[in-house]
Design a protein around this motif. Structure first.
Motif, PDB file in Angstrom:
ATOM      1  N   GLN A   8       0.803  -1.118  -0.036  1.00 16.44           N
ATOM      2  CA  GLN A   8      -0.027  -0.021  -0.121  1.00 16.44           C
ATOM      3  C   GLN A   8       0.965   1.098  -0.009  1.00 16.44           C
ATOM      4  O   GLN A   8       1.826   1.471   0.873  1.00 16.44           O
ATOM      5  N   ILE A   9       0.672   2.002  -1.041  1.00 15.72           N
ATOM      6  CA  ILE A   9       1.508   3.165  -1.085  1.00 15.72           C
ATOM      7  C   ILE A   9       0.758   4.430  -1.031  1.00 15.72           C
ATOM      8  O   ILE A   9      -0.376   4.484  -1.652  1.00 15.72           O
ATOM      9  N   ASP A  10       1.211   5.420  -0.339  1.00 18.09           N
ATOM     10  CA  ASP A  10       0.243   6.623  -0.148  1.00 18.09           C
ATOM     11  C   ASP A  10       0.187   7.637  -1.497  1.00 18.09           C
ATOM     12  O   ASP A  10       1.231   7.649  -2.139  1.00 18.09           O
ATOM     13  N   VAL A  11      -0.991   8.116  -1.756  1.00 19.18           N
ATOM     14  CA  VAL A  11      -1.273   8.716  -2.873  1.00 19.18           C
ATOM     15  C   VAL A  11      -2.059   9.902  -2.353  1.00 19.18           C
ATOM     16  O   VAL A  11      -3.207   9.951  -1.964  1.00 19.18           O
ATOM     17  N   ILE A  12      -1.617  11.043  -2.491  1.00 22.44           N
ATOM     18  CA  ILE A  12      -2.116  12.396  -1.965  1.00 22.44           C
ATOM     19  C   ILE A  12      -3.076  12.984  -2.954  1.00 22.44           C
ATOM     20  O   ILE A  12      -3.016  13.205  -4.080  1.00 22.44           O
ATOM     21  N   ASP A  26       4.421  10.606  -6.515  1.00 21.44           N
ATOM     22  CA  ASP A  26       5.971  11.217  -6.418  1.00 21.44           C
ATOM     23  C   ASP A  26       7.066  10.284  -7.164  1.00 21.44           C
ATOM     24  O   ASP A  26       8.273  10.468  -7.104  1.00 21.44           O
ATOM     25  N   GLY A  27       6.601   9.431  -8.070  1.00 21.68           N
ATOM     26  CA  GLY A  27       7.455   8.561  -8.837  1.00 21.68           C
ATOM     27  C   GLY A  27       7.499   7.189  -8.337  1.00 21.68           C
ATOM     28  O   GLY A  27       8.170   6.157  -8.887  1.00 21.68           O
ATOM     29  N   GLY A  28       7.319   7.147  -6.713  1.00 16.84           N
ATOM     30  CA  GLY A  28       7.440   5.826  -6.292  1.00 16.84           C
ATOM     31  C   GLY A  28       6.067   5.237  -5.918  1.00 16.84           C
ATOM     32  O   GLY A  28       5.949   3.924  -5.439  1.00 16.84           O
ATOM     33  N   SER A  55       2.877  16.426 -15.662  1.00 12.28           N
ATOM     34  CA  SER A  55       4.138  16.001 -15.175  1.00 12.28           C
ATOM     35  C   SER A  55       5.077  16.932 -14.558  1.00 12.28           C
ATOM     36  O   SER A  55       5.118  18.183 -15.086  1.00 12.28           O
ATOM     37  N   THR A  56       5.580  16.605 -13.293  1.00 13.14           N
ATOM     38  CA  THR A  56       6.324  17.545 -12.661  1.00 13.14           C
ATOM     39  C   THR A  56       7.892  17.053 -12.888  1.00 13.14           C
ATOM     40  O   THR A  56       8.840  17.628 -12.292  1.00 13.14           O
ATOM     41  N   ASN A  57       7.949  16.101 -13.684  1.00 13.41           N
ATOM     42  CA  ASN A  57       9.299  15.807 -13.739  1.00 13.41           C
ATOM     43  C   ASN A  57       9.931  16.217 -15.080  1.00 13.41           C
ATOM     44  O   ASN A  57       9.640  16.002 -16.420  1.00 13.41           O
ATOM     45  N   THR A  58      11.012  17.011 -15.111  1.00 14.25           N
ATOM     46  CA  THR A  58      11.708  17.731 -16.057  1.00 14.25           C
ATOM     47  C   THR A  58      12.731  16.702 -16.544  1.00 14.25           C
ATOM     48  O   THR A  58      13.349  17.163 -17.870  1.00 14.25           O
ATOM     49  N   ALA A  59      13.121  15.639 -15.814  1.00 18.00           N
ATOM     50  CA  ALA A  59      13.952  14.600 -16.512  1.00 18.00           C
ATOM     51  C   ALA A  59      13.580  13.940 -17.822  1.00 18.00           C
ATOM     52  O   ALA A  59      12.501  13.735 -17.920  1.00 18.00           O
ATOM     53  N   ILE A  60      14.534  13.628 -18.566  1.00 13.91           N
ATOM     54  CA  ILE A  60      14.091  12.685 -19.852  1.00 13.91           C
ATOM     55  C   ILE A  60      14.489  11.519 -19.455  1.00 13.91           C
ATOM     56  O   ILE A  60      15.440  11.026 -19.388  1.00 13.91           O
ATOM     57  N   GLU A  61      13.342  10.601 -19.117  1.00 14.29           N
ATOM     58  CA  GLU A  61      13.428   9.365 -18.908  1.00 14.29           C
ATOM     59  C   GLU A  61      12.433   8.405 -19.492  1.00 14.29           C
ATOM     60  O   GLU A  61      11.861   8.864 -20.406  1.00 14.29           O
ATOM     61  N   SER A 163       5.995  -3.533 -11.327  1.00 19.49           N
ATOM     62  CA  SER A 163       7.273  -3.631 -10.521  1.00 19.49           C
ATOM     63  C   SER A 163       7.857  -2.436  -9.924  1.00 19.49           C
ATOM     64  O   SER A 163       9.150  -2.472  -9.124  1.00 19.49           O
ATOM     65  N   HIS A 164       7.053  -1.328 -10.084  1.00 15.90           N
ATOM     66  CA  HIS A 164       7.417  -0.099  -9.540  1.00 15.90           C
ATOM     67  C   HIS A 164       8.484   0.230  -9.854  1.00 15.90           C
ATOM     68  O   HIS A 164       9.580   0.952  -8.991  1.00 15.90           O
ATOM     69  N   THR A 165       9.120   0.253 -11.062  1.00 17.50           N
ATOM     70  CA  THR A 165      10.451   0.904 -11.729  1.00 17.50           C
ATOM     71  C   THR A 165      10.292   1.904 -12.647  1.00 17.50           C
ATOM     72  O   THR A 165      11.224   2.411 -13.223  1.00 17.50           O
ATOM     73  N   ALA A 166       9.064   2.363 -12.906  1.00 19.91           N
ATOM     74  CA  ALA A 166       8.679   3.249 -14.017  1.00 19.91           C
ATOM     75  C   ALA A 166       7.826   4.513 -13.522  1.00 19.91           C
ATOM     76  O   ALA A 166       6.776   4.619 -14.248  1.00 19.91           O
ATOM     77  N   GLY A 167       8.100   4.883 -12.520  1.00 18.27           N
ATOM     78  CA  GLY A 167       6.844   6.082 -11.771  1.00 18.27           C
ATOM     79  C   GLY A 167       6.745   7.178 -12.492  1.00 18.27           C
ATOM     80  O   GLY A 167       7.757   7.909 -12.712  1.00 18.27           O
ATOM     81  N   PHE A 168       5.417   7.601 -12.525  1.00 19.38           N
ATOM     82  CA  PHE A 168       5.313   8.870 -13.044  1.00 19.38           C
ATOM     83  C   PHE A 168       5.156  10.017 -11.998  1.00 19.38           C
ATOM     84  O   PHE A 168       4.766   9.524 -10.525  1.00 19.38           O
TER      85      PHE A 168
END
Length: 199
Positions: A8-12, A26-28, A55-61, A163-168
Motif C-alpha cells: 500500500q503506497i500513499d497517494v495524496i 511522487d515517482g514511487g 508532469s512535474t518531472n523535467t528529466a528525460i526518462e 514492478s514499481h520501476t517506472a513511476g510517473f
C-alpha cells in the motif's frame, strides 16, 4: 506499508487540477487495479482511455507509466499510456502484434495536458483503428492490432508499472475508461471542458 502481501503506497489528493481533486504521484507511488474482464478487448469492441495529467518531472526518462494493463512493453498483451523521453507514448499489443505511438511534442512542461487513446471496433473488411489524441487534437491514427483479442489476464497499474520501476511524477485527474471508441468531437469536448480551470 505491507499488509497480507499487498503493498500500500500513499497517494495524496491535491486540489490543483482540472477537476480540483487530483492524484499526486511522487515517482514511487502506484495504484493497483485488480484484474477484470473489462481489461480484455476483443477486436469487435471499441474502447477509449482518457486522462488529464501534469508532469512535474523535467528529466528525460524512459516509459514513465500513467496507465499499464498487462505488459505490452515486454511483448505480452495489454496497453500502456505514459511519458517516454518527455513525450506522450501509447502502446497496445495482443501478445503477437503491437501498435505504438511516440509523440513529437514535449509534455513534461509543468502544464496540464489531456490524452485519449481509442481503438475502434473491427467492421470487416475494415480493421479497427488505433488513435491517439493530445489536448483535444488527433495526433495519430493507424490500423490497430487485429490478430486475436487484447487479453491481459492481469490487472492494471496507475502511476507506475507492476514492478514499481517506472513511476510517473505529477498529477492525474479525470481518468476514465469507456467501453466504446469516443469520436473526435467527444474527445475535443472533454478537453475543452477542462480548459481554463484555475490550477
Amino acid at each position: 506499508m505491507v499488509r497480507a502481501g499487498i503493498k500500500q503506497i500513499d497517494v495524496i489528493l491535491d486540489d490543483v487540477g482540472p477537476g480540483k481533486s487530483t492524484l499526486l504521484f511522487d515517482g514511487g507511488d502506484v495504484v493497483t487495479v485488480p484484474y477484470s474482464t473489462l481489461f480484455d478487448l476483443p477486436p469487435t469492441l471499441g474502447a477509449t482511455f482518457e486522462t488529464w495529467f501534469l508532469s512535474t518531472n523535467t528529466a528525460i526518462e524512459d516509459n514513465r507509466s500513467i496507465l499499464v494493463a498487462g505488459d505490452p512493453l515486454s511483448g505480452t498483451a495489454g496497453g500502456f499510456v505514459g511519458i517516454h523521453l518527455g513525450k506522450i507514448k501509447a502502446v497496445q499489443s495482443d501478445g503477437t502484434n503491437s501498435n505504438a505511438y511516440l509523440g513529437s511534442t514535449l509534455v513534461n512542461d509543468g502544464k496540464w495536458h489531456h490524452v485519449a487513446v481509442t481503438r475502434t471496433p473491427m467492421t470487416p473488411p475494415a480493421p479497427p483503428l488505433f488513435k491517439v489524441y493530445l489536448d483535444g487534437q488527433q495526433v495519430h491514427s493507424a490500423p490497430a492490432v487485429t490478430v486475436g483479442a487484447i487479453e491481459t489476464s492481469s490487472g492494471a497499474t496507475i502511476g507506475n508499472n507492476a514492478s514499481h520501476t517506472a513511476g510517473f511524477k505529477g498529477h492525474l485527474d479525470w481518468m476514465l475508461m469507456h467501453m466504446r471508441a469516443l469520436g473526435s468531437s467527444e474527445i475535443a469536448s472533454h478537453y475543452n471542458g477542462g480548459v481554463g480551470r484555475a490550477l
